[in-house]
Design a protein around this motif. Sequence first.
Motif, PDB file in Angstrom:
ATOM      1  N   MET A   1       0.839  -1.193   0.000  1.00  0.00           N
ATOM      2  CA  MET A   1       0.000   0.000   0.000  1.00  0.00           C
ATOM      3  C   MET A   1       0.875   1.244   0.000  1.00  0.00           C
ATOM      4  O   MET A   1       2.082   1.167   0.209  1.00  0.00           O
ATOM      5  CB  MET A   1      -0.934   0.014   1.207  1.00  0.00           C
ATOM      6  N   THR A   2       0.286   2.395  -0.269  1.00  0.00           N
ATOM      7  CA  THR A   2       1.032   3.634  -0.333  1.00  0.00           C
ATOM      8  C   THR A   2       0.597   4.574   0.770  1.00  0.00           C
ATOM      9  O   THR A   2      -0.470   4.448   1.357  1.00  0.00           O
ATOM     10  CB  THR A   2       0.838   4.317  -1.687  1.00  0.00           C
ATOM     11  N   ASP A   3       1.458   5.532   1.038  1.00  0.00           N
ATOM     12  CA  ASP A   3       1.188   6.528   2.060  1.00  0.00           C
ATOM     13  C   ASP A   3       0.085   7.455   1.563  1.00  0.00           C
ATOM     14  O   ASP A   3       0.257   8.148   0.555  1.00  0.00           O
ATOM     15  CB  ASP A   3       2.466   7.326   2.347  1.00  0.00           C
ATOM     16  N   PRO A   4      -1.085   7.508   2.223  1.00  0.00           N
ATOM     17  CA  PRO A   4      -2.193   8.333   1.736  1.00  0.00           C
ATOM     18  C   PRO A   4      -1.956   9.824   1.904  1.00  0.00           C
ATOM     19  O   PRO A   4      -2.766  10.624   1.448  1.00  0.00           O
ATOM     20  CB  PRO A   4      -3.373   7.853   2.586  1.00  0.00           C
ATOM     21  N   ALA A   5      -0.863  10.225   2.551  1.00  0.00           N
ATOM     22  CA  ALA A   5      -0.615  11.647   2.774  1.00  0.00           C
ATOM     23  C   ALA A   5      -0.294  12.381   1.480  1.00  0.00           C
ATOM     24  O   ALA A   5      -0.396  13.608   1.424  1.00  0.00           O
ATOM     25  CB  ALA A   5       0.537  11.827   3.764  1.00  0.00           C
ATOM     26  N   PHE A   6       0.089  11.648   0.435  1.00  0.00           N
ATOM     27  CA  PHE A   6       0.474  12.279  -0.820  1.00  0.00           C
ATOM     28  C   PHE A   6      -0.523  11.891  -1.917  1.00  0.00           C
ATOM     29  O   PHE A   6      -0.688  10.716  -2.211  1.00  0.00           O
ATOM     30  CB  PHE A   6       1.882  11.850  -1.226  1.00  0.00           C
ATOM     31  N   PRO A   7      -1.181  12.859  -2.531  1.00  0.00           N
ATOM     32  CA  PRO A   7      -2.109  12.539  -3.626  1.00  0.00           C
ATOM     33  C   PRO A   7      -1.358  12.018  -4.832  1.00  0.00           C
ATOM     34  O   PRO A   7      -0.194  12.340  -5.044  1.00  0.00           O
ATOM     35  CB  PRO A   7      -2.777  13.888  -3.913  1.00  0.00           C
ATOM     36  N   ASP A   8      -2.044  11.216  -5.635  1.00  0.00           N
ATOM     37  CA  ASP A   8      -1.417  10.619  -6.811  1.00  0.00           C
ATOM     38  C   ASP A   8      -2.438  10.568  -7.944  1.00  0.00           C
ATOM     39  O   ASP A   8      -2.826   9.494  -8.403  1.00  0.00           O
ATOM     40  CB  ASP A   8      -0.909   9.224  -6.461  1.00  0.00           C
ATOM     41  N   PRO A   9      -2.877  11.731  -8.440  1.00  0.00           N
ATOM     42  CA  PRO A   9      -3.923  11.721  -9.467  1.00  0.00           C
ATOM     43  C   PRO A   9      -3.496  11.075 -10.770  1.00  0.00           C
ATOM     44  O   PRO A   9      -4.344  10.599 -11.535  1.00  0.00           O
ATOM     45  CB  PRO A   9      -4.244  13.210  -9.657  1.00  0.00           C
ATOM     46  N   GLN A  10      -2.195  11.058 -11.045  1.00  0.00           N
ATOM     47  CA  GLN A  10      -1.715  10.423 -12.286  1.00  0.00           C
ATOM     48  C   GLN A  10      -1.549   8.914 -12.149  1.00  0.00           C
ATOM     49  O   GLN A  10      -1.201   8.253 -13.118  1.00  0.00           O
ATOM     50  CB  GLN A  10      -0.370  11.039 -12.715  1.00  0.00           C
ATOM     51  N   ARG A  11      -1.738   8.379 -10.949  1.00  0.00           N
ATOM     52  CA  ARG A  11      -1.535   6.945 -10.688  1.00  0.00           C
ATOM     53  C   ARG A  11      -0.126   6.525 -11.096  1.00  0.00           C
ATOM     54  O   ARG A  11       0.084   5.511 -11.765  1.00  0.00           O
ATOM     55  CB  ARG A  11      -2.599   6.101 -11.400  1.00  0.00           C
ATOM     56  N   ALA A  12       0.843   7.330 -10.680  1.00  0.00           N
ATOM     57  CA  ALA A  12       2.240   7.061 -11.016  1.00  0.00           C
ATOM     58  C   ALA A  12       2.908   6.124 -10.027  1.00  0.00           C
ATOM     59  O   ALA A  12       3.905   5.480 -10.367  1.00  0.00           O
ATOM     60  CB  ALA A  12       3.027   8.375 -11.074  1.00  0.00           C
ATOM     61  N   TRP A  13       2.380   6.052  -8.811  1.00  0.00           N
ATOM     62  CA  TRP A  13       3.088   5.342  -7.747  1.00  0.00           C
ATOM     63  C   TRP A  13       2.479   3.969  -7.498  1.00  0.00           C
ATOM     64  O   TRP A  13       1.268   3.813  -7.360  1.00  0.00           O
ATOM     65  CB  TRP A  13       3.056   6.168  -6.459  1.00  0.00           C
ATOM     66  N   ALA A  14       3.343   2.965  -7.410  1.00  0.00           N
ATOM     67  CA  ALA A  14       2.927   1.601  -7.093  1.00  0.00           C
ATOM     68  C   ALA A  14       3.035   1.320  -5.598  1.00  0.00           C
ATOM     69  O   ALA A  14       2.257   0.546  -5.043  1.00  0.00           O
ATOM     70  CB  ALA A  14       3.785   0.598  -7.866  1.00  0.00           C
ATOM     71  N   TYR A  15       4.007   1.944  -4.943  1.00  0.00           N
ATOM     72  CA  TYR A  15       4.227   1.712  -3.510  1.00  0.00           C
ATOM     73  C   TYR A  15       5.011   2.884  -2.939  1.00  0.00           C
ATOM     74  O   TYR A  15       6.063   3.255  -3.485  1.00  0.00           O
ATOM     75  CB  TYR A  15       5.017   0.417  -3.277  1.00  0.00           C
ATOM     76  N   ARG A  16       4.469   3.465  -1.882  1.00  0.00           N
ATOM     77  CA  ARG A  16       5.159   4.559  -1.199  1.00  0.00           C
ATOM     78  C   ARG A  16       5.173   4.257   0.295  1.00  0.00           C
ATOM     79  O   ARG A  16       4.135   4.349   0.959  1.00  0.00           O
ATOM     80  CB  ARG A  16       4.458   5.894  -1.476  1.00  0.00           C
ATOM     81  N   PRO A  17       6.302   3.877   0.837  1.00  0.00           N
ATOM     82  CA  PRO A  17       6.380   3.573   2.265  1.00  0.00           C
ATOM     83  C   PRO A  17       6.261   4.847   3.097  1.00  0.00           C
ATOM     84  O   PRO A  17       6.468   5.955   2.597  1.00  0.00           O
ATOM     85  CB  PRO A  17       7.768   2.948   2.406  1.00  0.00           C
ATOM     86  N   ALA A  18       5.951   4.675   4.354  1.00  0.00           N
ATOM     87  CA  ALA A  18       5.838   5.830   5.235  1.00  0.00           C
ATOM     88  C   ALA A  18       7.167   6.559   5.373  1.00  0.00           C
ATOM     89  O   ALA A  18       7.207   7.785   5.519  1.00  0.00           O
ATOM     90  CB  ALA A  18       5.319   5.393   6.609  1.00  0.00           C
ATOM     91  N   SER A  19       8.263   5.808   5.306  1.00  0.00           N
ATOM     92  CA  SER A  19       9.600   6.406   5.403  1.00  0.00           C
ATOM     93  C   SER A  19      10.453   5.899   4.250  1.00  0.00           C
ATOM     94  O   SER A  19      10.405   4.713   3.918  1.00  0.00           O
ATOM     95  CB  SER A  19      10.268   6.034   6.734  1.00  0.00           C
ATOM     96  N   PRO A  20      11.250   6.754   3.619  1.00  0.00           N
ATOM     97  CA  PRO A  20      12.112   6.306   2.522  1.00  0.00           C
ATOM     98  C   PRO A  20      13.245   5.441   3.027  1.00  0.00           C
ATOM     99  O   PRO A  20      13.541   5.400   4.233  1.00  0.00           O
ATOM    100  CB  PRO A  20      12.639   7.623   1.936  1.00  0.00           C
ATOM    101  N   SER A 111       6.482   4.603 -17.304  1.00  0.00           N
ATOM    102  CA  SER A 111       5.544   5.720 -17.254  1.00  0.00           C
ATOM    103  C   SER A 111       5.574   6.427 -15.904  1.00  0.00           C
ATOM    104  O   SER A 111       5.730   7.652 -15.829  1.00  0.00           O
ATOM    105  CB  SER A 111       4.129   5.215 -17.561  1.00  0.00           C
ATOM    106  N   GLY A 112       5.425   5.669 -14.830  1.00  0.00           N
ATOM    107  CA  GLY A 112       5.456   6.286 -13.502  1.00  0.00           C
ATOM    108  C   GLY A 112       6.793   6.928 -13.190  1.00  0.00           C
ATOM    109  O   GLY A 112       6.858   7.951 -12.512  1.00  0.00           O
ATOM    110  N   ALA A 113       7.865   6.336 -13.703  1.00  0.00           N
ATOM    111  CA  ALA A 113       9.194   6.912 -13.490  1.00  0.00           C
ATOM    112  C   ALA A 113       9.278   8.309 -14.080  1.00  0.00           C
ATOM    113  O   ALA A 113       9.746   9.260 -13.439  1.00  0.00           O
ATOM    114  CB  ALA A 113      10.258   6.000 -14.115  1.00  0.00           C
ATOM    115  N   ALA A 114       8.823   8.461 -15.330  1.00  0.00           N
ATOM    116  CA  ALA A 114       8.868   9.769 -15.983  1.00  0.00           C
ATOM    117  C   ALA A 114       7.985  10.776 -15.262  1.00  0.00           C
ATOM    118  O   ALA A 114       8.371  11.936 -15.060  1.00  0.00           O
ATOM    119  CB  ALA A 114       8.437   9.638 -17.442  1.00  0.00           C
ATOM    120  N   VAL A 115       6.792  10.354 -14.861  1.00  0.00           N
ATOM    121  CA  VAL A 115       5.882  11.262 -14.162  1.00  0.00           C
ATOM    122  C   VAL A 115       6.473  11.695 -12.830  1.00  0.00           C
ATOM    123  O   VAL A 115       6.372  12.867 -12.432  1.00  0.00           O
ATOM    124  CB  VAL A 115       4.505  10.603 -13.968  1.00  0.00           C
ATOM    125  N   SER A 116       7.130  10.776 -12.127  1.00  0.00           N
ATOM    126  CA  SER A 116       7.669  11.109 -10.805  1.00  0.00           C
ATOM    127  C   SER A 116       8.726  12.192 -10.870  1.00  0.00           C
ATOM    128  O   SER A 116       8.822  13.029  -9.966  1.00  0.00           O
ATOM    129  CB  SER A 116       8.226   9.854 -10.117  1.00  0.00           C
TER     130      SER A 116
END
Length: 401
Positions: A1-20, A111-116
């Motif tokens: 799952m991803t951290d809900p604190a960051f919006p992702d309208p482009q659906r670029a992220w597959a997984y965002r941990p709470a801490s990098p 795709s997500g890499a370029a958007v990020s």
Amino acid sequence: MTDPAFPDPQRAWAYRPASPLSGAPNGPLAGRTFSVKDLFGVPGWPLRASTRAPVPDPGESVLVRRLLDLGACAVGKTQLHEVALGMTGANGFGGTEHPFLPGHVPGGSSSGAAVSVALGKVSPLKVDFALGTDTGGSIRVPAAWCGVVGLKPGYAHPAWSTQGVLPLSVTCDHAGVLARDVPTVAQVHAALSGETVQPQSWAGVRVAVWLPQGWVDDAVYAAVQAFAEELTALGAARHSTDLPEMLDAYSPIVQSEAAQVHAGALRAAEPGFLPFTLAALRQGAALSAGEVQAARDRREAYRTHLAQIFQAADVILAPAVPTPPPRTGQDEVTLRGGTQVLRRATLRLTAPFSLLGLPTLALPTATPFTGVQLVANVGQDAHLLGLALNAPTYGAVGVGA
């Protein structure tokens, strides 16, 4: 799952941990952040390859571990075109949208890499560079369509390990990087390789321009012509060249090898792939050994052709995409030579340089969301980046940066 604190309208992220994942504090890339295409194995992070089908575990990515050791921080994983077998960003989780043009594709498979990286200046999730892969244009196409820079290093470059990366085609797969500017790409390459990347003059550089008129639209044709003229103004010696379409070698090799990678899933009654992906994998599985060997023989003939071009050239300049970003769901594009299927129109411009393993850099042009490729001979990665440091520079919206 991803951290809900960051919006992702482009659906670029597959997984965002709470801490990098923090990098070494004193490395040459300390303070830099990066995203990881969801083909790279990262311990503790899921790997789905943007598909609902089961995929093999590639183990830990040597390249991600190396970047962490060099000081960079990994902030999460990005979506891709399903299992990297496509050019638009479609996948089993809704697909990724263009960072600045709603309703348009960002390109794929990275795709997500370029958007990020394209959104790095305006997104709360800051990313300085992104790890991607390129089998037939999967770094260069999204770089061009999103207005960023993308490096596909030479094949099997020791600094850009594909160990621990879920493969698509062991013959054509490359690991590489996307960023908003050339200096960042050069910094990452220098840190990984130990090679010195210094600005190089274009004076006297022999540039072979490959611009097949019928393979691009008017906007791309004008953008590449303008870029070529700017290189001439910098002192380059320019001449035209020609390349054949190489998809008759590329497609059988890639599809047959991809079918082997995903053979386990293909044995299931309902593998879980999108229909286009499933059809391409089954087509690859149906190829005979003789058909694949014939494709490999054609590949060697094309290698001889490229070697002849480099006898009279130091760099090839070519379009990176046939048109500006198409709309989501668009299957065909209108080119100067007529209507063409999007996949073929795109791949025939980029596949030759991954099929033959040449270091290639995608750069934005003055026309928004188009791009050029600069291609160097084998082993010339650092020199190519040095030339790019003095190449015409444009930002993501096609204005001088």
